[in-house]
Design a protein around this motif. Structure first.
Motif, PDB file in Angstrom:
ATOM      1  N   THR A 124       0.831  -1.202   0.000  1.00 28.42           N
ATOM      2  CA  THR A 124       0.000   0.000   0.000  1.00 28.42           C
ATOM      3  C   THR A 124       0.864   1.250   0.000  1.00 28.42           C
ATOM      4  N   ALA A 125       1.936   1.247   0.774  1.00 27.24           N
ATOM      5  CA  ALA A 125       2.830   2.409   0.828  1.00 27.24           C
ATOM      6  C   ALA A 125       3.522   2.646  -0.511  1.00 27.24           C
ATOM      7  N   SER A 126       3.863   1.577  -1.199  1.00 28.39           N
ATOM      8  CA  SER A 126       4.531   1.752  -2.493  1.00 28.39           C
ATOM      9  C   SER A 126       3.560   2.239  -3.571  1.00 28.39           C
ATOM     10  N   ARG A 127       2.304   1.843  -3.487  1.00 29.79           N
ATOM     11  CA  ARG A 127       1.318   2.289  -4.482  1.00 29.79           C
ATOM     12  C   ARG A 127       0.823   3.701  -4.198  1.00 29.79           C
ATOM     13  N   HIS A 128       0.708   4.059  -2.922  1.00 28.58           N
ATOM     14  CA  HIS A 128       0.190   5.374  -2.517  1.00 28.58           C
ATOM     15  C   HIS A 128       1.263   6.090  -1.705  1.00 28.58           C
ATOM     16  N   ASP A 129       2.101   6.855  -2.415  1.00 32.04           N
ATOM     17  CA  ASP A 129       3.233   7.519  -1.772  1.00 32.04           C
ATOM     18  C   ASP A 129       2.816   8.546  -0.719  1.00 32.04           C
ATOM     19  N   GLY A 130       1.658   9.144  -0.873  1.00 31.87           N
ATOM     20  CA  GLY A 130       1.236  10.214   0.028  1.00 31.87           C
ATOM     21  C   GLY A 130       0.781   9.727   1.399  1.00 31.87           C
ATOM     22  N   LEU A 131       0.572   8.436   1.563  1.00 34.23           N
ATOM     23  CA  LEU A 131       0.104   7.915   2.850  1.00 34.23           C
ATOM     24  C   LEU A 131       1.289   7.743   3.799  1.00 34.23           C
ATOM     25  N   ALA A 132       1.122   8.181   5.031  1.00 30.68           N
ATOM     26  CA  ALA A 132       2.192   8.087   6.031  1.00 30.68           C
ATOM     27  C   ALA A 132       2.104   6.736   6.745  1.00 30.68           C
ATOM     28  N   LEU A 133       2.625   5.692   6.094  1.00 29.38           N
ATOM     29  CA  LEU A 133       2.516   4.337   6.651  1.00 29.38           C
ATOM     30  C   LEU A 133       3.833   3.833   7.245  1.00 29.38           C
ATOM     31  N   ALA A 134       4.894   4.633   7.203  1.00 30.46           N
ATOM     32  CA  ALA A 134       6.196   4.192   7.712  1.00 30.46           C
ATOM     33  C   ALA A 134       6.151   3.800   9.194  1.00 30.46           C
ATOM     34  N   PRO A 135       5.445   4.533  10.067  1.00 31.59           N
ATOM     35  CA  PRO A 135       5.407   4.118  11.482  1.00 31.59           C
ATOM     36  C   PRO A 135       4.785   2.733  11.675  1.00 31.59           C
ATOM     37  N   PHE A 136       3.822   2.388  10.843  1.00 34.69           N
ATOM     38  CA  PHE A 136       3.172   1.083  10.963  1.00 34.69           C
ATOM     39  C   PHE A 136       4.109  -0.029  10.505  1.00 34.69           C
ATOM     40  N   GLU A 137       4.919   0.275   9.499  1.00 30.03           N
ATOM     41  CA  GLU A 137       5.918  -0.698   9.052  1.00 30.03           C
ATOM     42  C   GLU A 137       6.917  -0.980  10.165  1.00 30.03           C
ATOM     43  N   VAL A 138       7.342   0.061  10.871  1.00 31.89           N
ATOM     44  CA  VAL A 138       8.303  -0.108  11.969  1.00 31.89           C
ATOM     45  C   VAL A 138       7.713  -0.983  13.071  1.00 31.89           C
ATOM     46  N   ILE A 139       6.476  -0.707  13.437  1.00 31.99           N
ATOM     47  CA  ILE A 139       5.813  -1.484  14.499  1.00 31.99           C
ATOM     48  C   ILE A 139       5.698  -2.950  14.092  1.00 31.99           C
ATOM     49  N   LEU A 140       5.272  -3.192  12.867  1.00 36.64           N
ATOM     50  CA  LEU A 140       5.103  -4.576  12.415  1.00 36.64           C
ATOM     51  C   LEU A 140       6.442  -5.297  12.303  1.00 36.64           C
ATOM     52  N   ARG A 141       7.501  -4.598  11.898  1.00 38.35           N
ATOM     53  CA  ARG A 141       8.826  -5.226  11.839  1.00 38.35           C
ATOM     54  C   ARG A 141       9.306  -5.629  13.239  1.00 38.35           C
ATOM     55  N   GLU A 142       9.038  -4.787  14.220  1.00 41.12           N
ATOM     56  CA  GLU A 142       9.410  -5.124  15.602  1.00 41.12           C
ATOM     57  C   GLU A 142       8.625  -6.330  16.098  1.00 41.12           C
ATOM     58  N   GLN A 143       7.340  -6.369  15.777  1.00 42.30           N
ATOM     59  CA  GLN A 143       6.533  -7.512  16.189  1.00 42.30           C
ATOM     60  C   GLN A 143       6.975  -8.785  15.482  1.00 42.30           C
ATOM     61  N   LEU A 144       7.312  -8.662  14.219  1.00 40.39           N
ATOM     62  CA  LEU A 144       7.774  -9.817  13.461  1.00 40.39           C
ATOM     63  C   LEU A 144       9.083 -10.348  14.031  1.00 40.39           C
ATOM     64  N   ALA A 145       9.964  -9.449  14.424  1.00 39.65           N
ATOM     65  CA  ALA A 145      11.225  -9.866  15.037  1.00 39.65           C
ATOM     66  C   ALA A 145      10.980 -10.547  16.385  1.00 39.65           C
ATOM     67  N   ALA A 146       9.965 -10.101  17.114  1.00 39.03           N
ATOM     68  CA  ALA A 146       9.673 -10.673  18.431  1.00 39.03           C
ATOM     69  C   ALA A 146       9.249 -12.132  18.346  1.00 39.03           C
ATOM     70  N   VAL A 147       8.605 -12.509  17.241  1.00 38.70           N
ATOM     71  CA  VAL A 147       8.158 -13.897  17.094  1.00 38.70           C
ATOM     72  C   VAL A 147       9.019 -14.678  16.107  1.00 38.70           C
ATOM     73  N   GLY A 148      10.110 -14.074  15.662  1.00 32.11           N
ATOM     74  CA  GLY A 148      11.059 -14.780  14.812  1.00 32.11           C
ATOM     75  C   GLY A 148      10.573 -15.045  13.405  1.00 32.11           C
ATOM     76  N   GLY A 149       9.741 -14.188  12.876  1.00 39.06           N
ATOM     77  CA  GLY A 149       9.224 -14.379  11.530  1.00 39.06           C
ATOM     78  C   GLY A 149      10.057 -13.663  10.486  1.00 39.06           C
ATOM     79  N   SER A 150       9.717 -13.886   9.233  1.00 38.70           N
ATOM     80  CA  SER A 150      10.407 -13.210   8.138  1.00 38.70           C
ATOM     81  C   SER A 150       9.419 -12.953   7.005  1.00 38.70           C
TER      82      SER A 150
END
Length: 161
Positions: A70-96
């Motif tokens: 969604t962020a790549s298709r719609h550049d104007g949306l401020a979705l970077a903070p959500f990506e950071v949160i999800l990356r931290e959660q993914l790291a917490a459960v050892g996903g990729s």
């Protein structure tokens, strides 16, 4: 030769001991009993908890792939903070993200945000349900925290609309 009374007494003692071990296992007190008699129990991960961790990793990685698409298709949306949160959660459960694909988001930014809000809400509900199924108290806390974080993200994405 062993007498019949000794044989029956030994059999009864073994059966009684096995019954106590069975009751201790069924009531989740086997570790306490082993510790009381001087054994050092080694905790074993519950297979259901392992499945819950794998499921949480898959859900979060799928959600992250959707946010990135969604962020790549719609550049104007401020979705970077959500990506950071999800990356931290993914790291917490050892996903990729290695095997994660996401559907292309809608062309309309408003519809894309609505789809994200719905996806975040669905994942939050699933994680909340899974935290109640976890055997390990630590995993319960992790999944509950993940659910709360994803639910908060859903609220914030809804506010972006």
């Amino acid at each position: 030769m062993i007498s019949r009374r000794v044989l029956l007494g030994t059999g009864a003692a073994v059966a009684g001991g096995a019954a106590l071990v069975g009751v201790a296992q069924a009531t989740h007190r086997l570790d306490d009993v082993a510790d009381a008699v001087g054994l050092d129990p080694k905790p074993q991960p519950d297979p259901e908890d392992d499945r819950l961790v794998r499921d949480a990793a898959l859900q979060v990685s799928t959600l992250l792939a959707l946010v990135e698409a969604t962020a790549s298709r719609h550049d104007g949306l401020a979705l970077a903070p959500f990506e950071v949160i999800l990356r931290e959660q993914l790291a917490a459960v050892g996903g990729s993200l290695a095997t994660t694909d996401a559907e292309p988001p809608p062309d309309d930014p408003k519809a894309a945000l609505e789809a994200l809000t719905e996806a975040f809400g669905d994942v939050a509900k699933t994680l909340r349900r899974d935290c109640l199924r976890a055997f390990s108290p630590a995993l319960t806390r992790v999944l509950a925290a993940m659910s709360a974080g994803v639910a908060q993200c859903a609220q914030e994405i809804g506010d972006l609309r």
